[in-house]
Design an enzyme around this catalytic site. Structure first.
Site, PDB file in Angstrom:
ATOM      1  N   VAL A 173     -21.956  -2.146   6.415  1.00 14.14           N
ATOM      2  CA  VAL A 173     -23.292  -1.640   6.109  1.00 14.14           C
ATOM      3  C   VAL A 173     -24.124  -1.550   7.391  1.00 14.14           C
ATOM      4  O   VAL A 173     -24.898  -0.610   7.580  1.00 14.14           O
ATOM      5  CB  VAL A 173     -24.004  -2.538   5.069  1.00 14.14           C
ATOM      6  N   CYS A 174     -23.946  -2.504   8.282  1.00  9.51           N
ATOM      7  CA  CYS A 174     -24.773  -2.602   9.500  1.00  9.51           C
ATOM      8  C   CYS A 174     -24.803  -1.319  10.328  1.00  9.51           C
ATOM      9  O   CYS A 174     -25.889  -0.861  10.705  1.00  9.51           O
ATOM     10  CB  CYS A 174     -24.346  -3.791  10.347  1.00  9.51           C
ATOM     11  N   PRO A 175     -23.659  -0.683  10.627  1.00  8.16           N
ATOM     12  CA  PRO A 175     -23.748   0.529  11.446  1.00  8.16           C
ATOM     13  C   PRO A 175     -24.485   1.666  10.747  1.00  8.16           C
ATOM     14  O   PRO A 175     -25.148   2.472  11.408  1.00  8.16           O
ATOM     15  CB  PRO A 175     -22.291   0.890  11.732  1.00  8.16           C
ATOM     16  N   GLU A 209     -27.055   1.307   8.800  1.00 15.55           N
ATOM     17  CA  GLU A 209     -28.477   0.995   8.945  1.00 15.55           C
ATOM     18  C   GLU A 209     -28.968   1.267  10.368  1.00 15.55           C
ATOM     19  O   GLU A 209     -30.032   1.850  10.556  1.00 15.55           O
ATOM     20  CB  GLU A 209     -28.740  -0.481   8.619  1.00 15.55           C
ATOM     21  N   LEU A 210     -28.209   0.835  11.356  1.00 13.91           N
ATOM     22  CA  LEU A 210     -28.618   1.055  12.742  1.00 13.91           C
ATOM     23  C   LEU A 210     -28.666   2.541  13.064  1.00 13.91           C
ATOM     24  O   LEU A 210     -29.574   3.007  13.761  1.00 13.91           O
ATOM     25  CB  LEU A 210     -27.706   0.306  13.714  1.00 13.91           C
TER      26      LEU A 210
END
Length: 187
Positions: free
Chosen positions: A46-48, A50-51
């Site tokens: 999920v993190c990439p 969002e970034l």
């Protein structure tokens, strides 16, 4: 305990920013609006997304005088490797703070107990270093940069217009409210 209306604590961290390693501290944050965008870890799922989403709004945030600091407990070296490896993260032009000692994450009371990872959370800090907005989600729930932008605009509006408040779903240019006895029971 909520950090809303509290001043950020002192910190120093190494960051990856525009192809360089730089030091960032709490004093660098003062005098402008700042977003601290915490996420659990580099090279995850999920993190990439969002970034990358936040990177798409970075120029507009910069126009509003907002600096962005993404933060995980990975090192600034790992941030560089991820930035170089991922198409989504490769779009990032804001600061990627390495917090391997957990100082920044702990200062924001955002450390996952016993895991050494940050929770997925966003903090909006005003130019005086005071937290004005917090959003925290569970591991699998990604955030929306467009909604964050709307809330930044609302926070900046009420900071510039004391005595007014922004109602639900307020958008820039829409009507605001001025709380007072005349409004009680009328909304």
């Amino acid at each position: 305990m909520s950090l809303i209306n509290t001043k950020i604590l002192p910190f120093t961290a190494q960051a990856y920013h525009n192809g360089e390693f730089v030091e960032v501290s709490d004093t660098d944050v003062l005098g402008k609006w700042a977003i601290f965008f915490f996420y659990p870890g580099d090279f995850t799922f999920v993190c990439p997304t969002e970034l990358g989403d936040l990177a798409d709004y970075y120029a507009e945030l910069q126009e509003l005088g907002v600096e962005v600091y993404s933060v995980s407990t990975d090192s600034h070296f790992v941030h560089k490797a991820w930035h170089d490896d991922s198409d989504e993260v490769g779009k990032v032009r804001y600061f990627m703070l390495g917090d391997s000692n957990g100082q920044v994450t702990t200062n924001f009371d955002n450390m996952r107990e016993g895991l050494g990872q940050a929770d997925r959370a966003t903090f909006l800090v005003d130019p005086q270093g005071v937290v004005q907005y917090i959003e925290q989600t569970a591991e699998g729930i990604g955030r929306s940069a467009s909604e964050l932008l709307r809330k930044v605009k609302a926070a900046q509006y009420i900071a510039a217009h004391p005595g007014e408040v922004c109602p639900a779903k307020w958008e820039e240019g829409a009507k605001t409210l001025t709380p007072g006895i005349d409004l009680v029971g009328k909304i």
